[in-house]
Design a protein around this motif. Sequence first.
Motif, PDB file in Angstrom:
ATOM      1  N   PHE A   1       0.967  -1.124  -0.012  1.00 12.99           N
ATOM      2  CA  PHE A   1       0.087  -0.206  -0.150  1.00 12.99           C
ATOM      3  C   PHE A   1       0.580   1.425   0.170  1.00 12.99           C
ATOM      4  O   PHE A   1       0.227   1.976  -1.061  1.00 12.99           O
ATOM      5  N   VAL A   2       1.421   0.917   0.868  1.00 13.44           N
ATOM      6  CA  VAL A   2       2.516   2.285   0.745  1.00 13.44           C
ATOM      7  C   VAL A   2       3.299   3.028  -0.299  1.00 13.44           C
ATOM      8  O   VAL A   2       3.632   4.417  -0.779  1.00 13.44           O
ATOM      9  N   SER A   3       3.579   2.073  -0.991  1.00 17.19           N
ATOM     10  CA  SER A   3       3.853   2.616  -2.475  1.00 17.19           C
ATOM     11  C   SER A   3       3.516   3.626  -3.766  1.00 17.19           C
ATOM     12  O   SER A   3       3.996   3.952  -3.872  1.00 17.19           O
ATOM     13  N   GLY A   4       2.032   3.061  -3.092  1.00 19.80           N
ATOM     14  CA  GLY A   4       1.160   4.028  -3.733  1.00 19.80           C
ATOM     15  C   GLY A   4       0.472   5.278  -3.039  1.00 19.80           C
ATOM     16  O   GLY A   4      -0.376   6.296  -3.607  1.00 19.80           O
TER      17      GLY A   4
ATOM     18  N   TRP B   1      -4.151  -2.819  -3.641  1.00 19.72           N
ATOM     19  CA  TRP B   1      -5.172  -3.850  -3.696  1.00 19.72           C
ATOM     20  C   TRP B   1      -6.008  -3.443  -4.198  1.00 19.72           C
ATOM     21  O   TRP B   1      -7.176  -4.289  -4.188  1.00 19.72           O
ATOM     22  N   TRP B   2      -6.079  -2.859  -5.264  1.00 23.72           N
ATOM     23  CA  TRP B   2      -7.422  -2.406  -6.436  1.00 23.72           C
ATOM     24  C   TRP B   2      -8.219  -2.340  -5.716  1.00 23.72           C
ATOM     25  O   TRP B   2     -10.021  -2.421  -5.476  1.00 23.72           O
ATOM     26  N   THR B   3      -8.737  -1.585  -4.561  1.00 31.17           N
ATOM     27  CA  THR B   3      -9.600  -1.579  -3.837  1.00 31.17           C
ATOM     28  C   THR B   3      -9.912   1.029  -3.343  1.00 31.17           C
ATOM     29  O   THR B   3      -9.299   1.665  -4.324  1.00 31.17           O
TER      30      THR B   3
ATOM     31  N   THR C   1      -3.535 -14.513  -4.302  1.00 29.66           N
ATOM     32  CA  THR C   1      -4.947 -14.541  -4.444  1.00 29.66           C
ATOM     33  C   THR C   1      -4.525 -12.816  -3.867  1.00 29.66           C
ATOM     34  O   THR C   1      -5.420 -12.522  -2.962  1.00 29.66           O
ATOM     35  N   SER C   2      -4.335 -12.209  -4.786  1.00 36.58           N
ATOM     36  CA  SER C   2      -3.861 -11.063  -4.324  1.00 36.58           C
ATOM     37  C   SER C   2      -4.296  -9.933  -3.866  1.00 36.58           C
ATOM     38  O   SER C   2      -4.377  -8.557  -3.606  1.00 36.58           O
ATOM     39  N   ARG C   3      -5.881  -9.966  -4.992  1.00 37.57           N
ATOM     40  CA  ARG C   3      -6.496  -8.692  -4.609  1.00 37.57           C
ATOM     41  C   ARG C   3      -7.898  -8.476  -4.970  1.00 37.57           C
ATOM     42  O   ARG C   3      -8.186  -9.973  -5.322  1.00 37.57           O
ATOM     43  N   ALA C   4      -8.512  -7.858  -4.952  1.00 35.08           N
ATOM     44  CA  ALA C   4      -9.853  -8.244  -4.468  1.00 35.08           C
ATOM     45  C   ALA C   4     -10.219  -8.478  -5.672  1.00 35.08           C
ATOM     46  O   ALA C   4     -10.530  -7.810  -6.665  1.00 35.08           O
ATOM     47  N   GLN C   5     -11.724  -9.585  -6.177  1.00 38.27           N
ATOM     48  CA  GLN C   5     -12.390 -10.122  -7.050  1.00 38.27           C
ATOM     49  C   GLN C   5     -13.040  -8.466  -7.765  1.00 38.27           C
ATOM     50  O   GLN C   5     -13.649  -8.715  -8.897  1.00 38.27           O
TER      51      GLN C   5
END
Length: 502
Positions: free
Chosen positions: A74-77, A98-100, A302-306
């Motif tokens: 998260f911190v990198s953006g 994380w595409w949220t 499974t790294s990002r929100a569906q």
Amino acid sequence: MSIQSKMIVDKDFKLAEVDPRLYGSFIEHLGRAVYGGIYEPGHPTADANGFRGDALQAIRALRVPIIRYPGGNFVSGYNWEDGVGPKENRKRSLELAWWTTETNQVGTNEFADWAKLAGSEVMMAVNLGTRGIDAARNLVEYCNHPSGSYWSDLRISHGYQAPHNFRTWCLGNEMDGPWQIGAKTAVEYGRLANETAKAMRWVDPSLELVACGSSGSSMSTFAEWEATVLDLTYDNVDFLSLHTYYNNNNGDTANFLASSLDMDQFIDSVAAVCDYIKAKKKSKKKIYLSLDEWNVWKTQGTSRAQQHWEIAPPEFEDVYNLEDALVVGCCLISLLKHADRVKMACIAQLINVIAPIMTENGGPLWLQTTYYPYMHASIYGRGTVLHPLITSPKYDSKDFTDVPYLEAVSVYNEEMNEVTVFAVNRHLREGLELTVDLRSFGTVEVIQHTILEHEDLQAANTRSNPANVLPHNRGKAAADGGRVSALLPAASWNVIRLRVNG
């Protein structure tokens, strides 16, 4: 049936004082760690600031000394300015790690408030993905400078007259990972980290700074990354970070329980690289290690929100069982056995996301199996680690040879006049007869023998059955002068607390 093991503990064979920060943790803006975890306005236990009281109670019981924030990937953006000032004026942003959707209702000041309530220091991370020197130095000024400058006065205008005085700072996160926003080569990162460190220290010379190691020992960049980064940053950083996670996705429990041997080798390898650069630079300075992400992680990959752009969707909400708790216990023992070099470590994460603590939005909280070894080590593992001399039968597994059935370490708390033995029996079917020789202490007596065990290695605590796997104090450790004998049940975590009588 039972098998025999022996441990010799001598009060003069001191390894190192335990830095309390060895029992740190991590909260990232990921899944429900923040929103629905530590922060949920309207929850029946929430205070006036929206912090869940039940979560605070469970976290205080762990005595967590330091918590890494706000990431992680998260911190990198992250633009930290979006998370300060009046909440009604904060913008929502698309969170690309994380595409949220990030609401920014919890930011630097809110987390500082919460950490004080939790009794923890903050390990702050700066964005070296999309940003760099300027944003980092401004954040240090905002957080730590008393007054009289633009950023410190802005903090005061936001209602925080006293500076936060965050002392420990991470220079980015996993910057060699292709999944990272603004991923870099070792030279690119090393140069940026060094110049950022200089500027941050010119604002506040008291800072302790952590440079990024590679994202894990399986990375193609591993070791060369560490050497290059340290070559470029050595004089301006204090720690190098390590990240490691373990799982039993192939169902091989014996191999899984040996995972901490990988952690041992990982730590030793990184320490060797640090010492190589020290020798190369003819330096007297020692770089210490910050294992600021470690845990059992079953759902890796499974790294990002569906569904893209949800607000705080459930992510990585692993359900931990007894065998997971045993691996966490073995890893805590490994950290203690390397307390001369590993001074900080963060179990990742603290709540809801691959975490020892779980909550339901609007509902109850429950404690996972992994909560208990973490709590026991944090409470009773303070003091001096003593070199253990262990004799134990061994086994071989798919990835490891000569795995001792007994994984153990001892900590001497001179102030409390106590010795604590932490021990895991890796044998899946047989108890382990343990004899501990403590004659150098004179005579000892058993205060308590705590055991975490269950007839089913897959047993877990859940919302509907939160007390399925709980530690008990029915262990039968017994002292005779300066010797202690105990039966460690098959596949069990044990804490044997001893009072030293001299």
